[in-house]
Motif scaffolding. Structure first.
Motif, mmCIF file in Angstrom:
data_model
loop_
_atom_site.group_PDB
_atom_site.id
_atom_site.type_symbol
_atom_site.label_atom_id
_atom_site.label_comp_id
_atom_site.label_asym_id
_atom_site.label_seq_id
_atom_site.Cartn_x
_atom_site.Cartn_y
_atom_site.Cartn_z
ATOM 1 N N ALA A 65 -2.300 4.867 -8.226
ATOM 2 C CA ALA A 65 -3.584 5.042 -9.502
ATOM 3 C C ALA A 65 -4.740 4.719 -8.740
ATOM 4 O O ALA A 65 -5.618 5.215 -9.385
ATOM 5 C CB ALA A 65 -3.082 4.056 -10.692
ATOM 6 N N THR A 66 -4.893 3.885 -8.014
ATOM 7 C CA THR A 66 -6.111 3.512 -7.220
ATOM 8 C C THR A 66 -6.552 4.144 -5.954
ATOM 9 O O THR A 66 -7.784 3.935 -5.516
ATOM 10 C CB THR A 66 -6.063 2.027 -7.012
ATOM 11 O OG1 THR A 66 -5.183 1.738 -6.076
ATOM 12 C CG2 THR A 66 -6.145 1.091 -8.229
ATOM 13 N N GLU A 83 -7.666 7.584 -4.076
ATOM 14 C CA GLU A 83 -8.237 8.919 -4.199
ATOM 15 C C GLU A 83 -7.866 10.039 -3.471
ATOM 16 O O GLU A 83 -8.013 11.252 -3.999
ATOM 17 C CB GLU A 83 -9.663 8.856 -4.112
ATOM 18 C CG GLU A 83 -10.737 7.785 -4.954
ATOM 19 C CD GLU A 83 -12.106 7.648 -4.571
ATOM 20 O OE1 GLU A 83 -12.432 8.381 -4.053
ATOM 21 O OE2 GLU A 83 -12.789 6.821 -5.147
ATOM 22 N N LYS A 109 -0.396 15.287 -9.446
ATOM 23 C CA LYS A 109 -1.523 16.011 -10.145
ATOM 24 C C LYS A 109 -1.320 15.985 -11.646
ATOM 25 O O LYS A 109 -2.505 16.228 -12.450
ATOM 26 C CB LYS A 109 -1.611 17.544 -9.664
ATOM 27 C CG LYS A 109 -2.218 17.368 -8.006
ATOM 28 C CD LYS A 109 -3.716 17.479 -8.399
ATOM 29 C CE LYS A 109 -4.408 17.847 -6.961
ATOM 30 N NZ LYS A 109 -5.906 17.742 -7.236
ATOM 31 N N VAL A 144 -0.395 13.690 -13.502
ATOM 32 C CA VAL A 144 -1.045 12.439 -14.186
ATOM 33 C C VAL A 144 -2.448 12.117 -13.660
ATOM 34 O O VAL A 144 -3.287 11.795 -14.730
ATOM 35 C CB VAL A 144 -0.057 11.386 -13.478
ATOM 36 C CG1 VAL A 144 -0.698 9.961 -14.108
ATOM 37 C CG2 VAL A 144 1.267 11.568 -14.203
ATOM 38 N N TRP A 145 -2.716 12.895 -12.533
ATOM 39 C CA TRP A 145 -4.231 12.398 -12.015
ATOM 40 C C TRP A 145 -4.648 13.711 -11.440
ATOM 41 O O TRP A 145 -4.660 13.857 -10.165
ATOM 42 C CB TRP A 145 -4.020 11.103 -10.929
ATOM 43 C CG TRP A 145 -3.617 10.112 -11.203
ATOM 44 C CD1 TRP A 145 -4.149 8.922 -12.060
ATOM 45 C CD2 TRP A 145 -2.271 9.380 -11.016
ATOM 46 N NE1 TRP A 145 -3.455 7.807 -12.646
ATOM 47 C CE2 TRP A 145 -2.421 8.157 -11.573
ATOM 48 C CE3 TRP A 145 -1.491 9.640 -10.186
ATOM 49 C CZ2 TRP A 145 -1.046 7.262 -11.489
ATOM 50 C CZ3 TRP A 145 -0.163 8.970 -9.807
ATOM 51 C CH2 TRP A 145 -0.278 7.627 -10.430
ATOM 52 N N ARG A 199 -7.528 14.978 -10.756
ATOM 53 C CA ARG A 199 -8.664 14.896 -10.004
ATOM 54 C C ARG A 199 -8.386 14.268 -8.415
ATOM 55 O O ARG A 199 -9.173 14.242 -7.547
ATOM 56 C CB ARG A 199 -9.692 14.147 -10.512
ATOM 57 C CG ARG A 199 -10.384 14.594 -11.815
ATOM 58 C CD ARG A 199 -11.586 14.167 -12.420
ATOM 59 N NE ARG A 199 -12.236 14.988 -13.596
ATOM 60 C CZ ARG A 199 -13.476 14.451 -14.276
ATOM 61 N NH1 ARG A 199 -13.873 13.229 -13.610
ATOM 62 N NH2 ARG A 199 -13.630 14.966 -15.317
ATOM 63 N N LYS A 200 -7.163 13.601 -8.233
ATOM 64 C CA LYS A 200 -6.944 13.323 -6.960
ATOM 65 C C LYS A 200 -6.905 14.486 -6.010
ATOM 66 O O LYS A 200 -6.363 15.379 -6.282
ATOM 67 C CB LYS A 200 -5.556 12.434 -6.917
ATOM 68 C CG LYS A 200 -5.647 11.185 -7.937
ATOM 69 C CD LYS A 200 -4.438 10.436 -7.279
ATOM 70 C CE LYS A 200 -4.370 9.193 -8.434
ATOM 71 N NZ LYS A 200 -5.586 8.114 -8.049
#
Length: 362
Positions: free
Chosen positions: A128-129, A131, A150, A152-153, A155-156
């Protein structure tokens, strides 16, 4: 007195075999974990802690007559199993169903469910932390993990590196094209055809910024990385005549009846066999059907032994709950909607829970 069937390993194939033989034999399932782990849903549980309880199934309810012994086999010969506790068990029939190990988080190596859940929660928090995420391995695990991250996140930055020239080379080109298209839409970068010059300085799953370069001079920055390759059969405990059937890479030589070569009362199924096919939960279930049928035939003395025939290449590859592609026998290549319906939505948790621990069938 019913014959004793000792099954080593409480994964998909071991549980299915134990359940199928429970009414005709004295079944003892040996498994060090305190709960069945639904590895099909492991990557979903990594990115979504709310999904995590769904991938651990307590062994209570698996067997009506037999027993699940929480222990580890450390020395196994035909007819005799020695456990880590020092206990020795005699077996009229023996089933090797210990599967394989694989880098976390696709699998875990912890016997205690609470500890395993804590490890997955930590992986989630570290992801989660981060990038920039680097995944080494462009096989089904790496591709699926990228899609889950992707979902869930979005923009990572996710990069997959693999020395092979293309993904999923054993499948149809239409499937490869569809998966590449969806990965591109998700923003996943594929770096293929060239390995890293050296692994990142951090351990897999450890947070910490790093810079690596491929042999083709592609530079990659990451905050966390995971190894998504490396199947190792869990067969080091085999001894005596069974060790003679073990290949150097750990796979066990079996006949087409899934009997260990040279043995009539010892069977092997799942990832640890040398059957030439993709190592999947579905294959282990099909193996269990053959093994259970053959042990029943040997117990009763009725009927011929059943042989196992590997099926054609097939895959259900979710890229998150609503994306992915599949290749199924007789159906060809299927897109995101069908893949999600078959597997993506709940990662088959209810199907396998009902099959192994409920009263229904698959």
């Amino acid at each position: 007195m019913s014959p004793t069937v000792v099954i080593i390993g409480g994964g998909y194939g071991g549980c299915a075999t134990a359940k199928a033989l429970d009414a005709v034999a004295d079944v003892v399932l040996v498994e060090p974990k305190d709960a069945f782990f639904h590895t099909v849903g492991a990557l979903r549980a990594t990115v979504n802690p709310e999904f995590m309880p769904q991938v651990f199934f307590p062994y209570e309810g698996l067997l009506a007559n037999g027993q699940v012994v929480r222990d580890r086999a450390v020395h196994v010969e035909p007819g005799v199993v020695t456990l880590a506790s020092g206990k020795e068990m005699n077996a009229d029939y023996l089933v090797l169903a210990t599967g394989s190990s694989y880098p976390f988080p696709a699998k875990h190596d912890l016997d205690d469910t609470a500890a395993a859940r804590a490890k997955y929660r930590q992986a989630h928090d570290d992801l989660a932390t981060a990038e920039h995420v680097l995944l080494l391995g462009g096989g089904p695990v790496g591709l699926e993990f990228a899609g889950e991250i992707k979902a869930v996140w979005p923009r990572k930055k996710v990069v997959i590196v693999d020395p092979v020239a293309d993904i999923l080379s054993e499948y149809e080109s239409e499937l490869r094209e569809e998966v590449r298209r969806q990965l591109a839409e998700l923003g996943v970068q594929l770096v293929l055809g060239s390995p890293l010059q050296e692994d990142p300085p951090t351990a897999p799953g450890e947070r910490g910024t790093f810079h690596v370069t491929t042999d083709s001079d592609v530079e990659i920055t990451g905050d966390i990385w995971f190894r998504c390759f490396g199947v190792v059969p869990n067969t080091a405990f085999l001894a005596g005549a069974l060790a003679d059937a073990r290949w150097e890479d750990g796979r066990v030589a079996v006949t087409d009846t899934l009997q260990v070569k040279g043995q009539s009362s010892v069977f092997c199924l799942g990832d640890s066999t040398d059957v030439a096919e993709q190592k999947r939960a579905s294959a282990a279930i099909r193996h269990s059907e053959v093994v259970a049928a053959n042990i029943k035939a040997l117990i009763t003395g009725e009927g011929e032994l059943t042989t196992y025939q590997p099926g054609p290449p097939a895959i259900l590859l979710p890229l998150g709950p609503n994306a992915g592609a599949s290749q199924m026998p007789g159906q060809g290549v299927l897109g995101a909607e069908v893949t999600a319906r078959y597997k993506g939505a709940d990662m088959m948790t209810e199907r396998f829970r009902e099959m192994l621990f409920g009263t229904g069938t698959a």
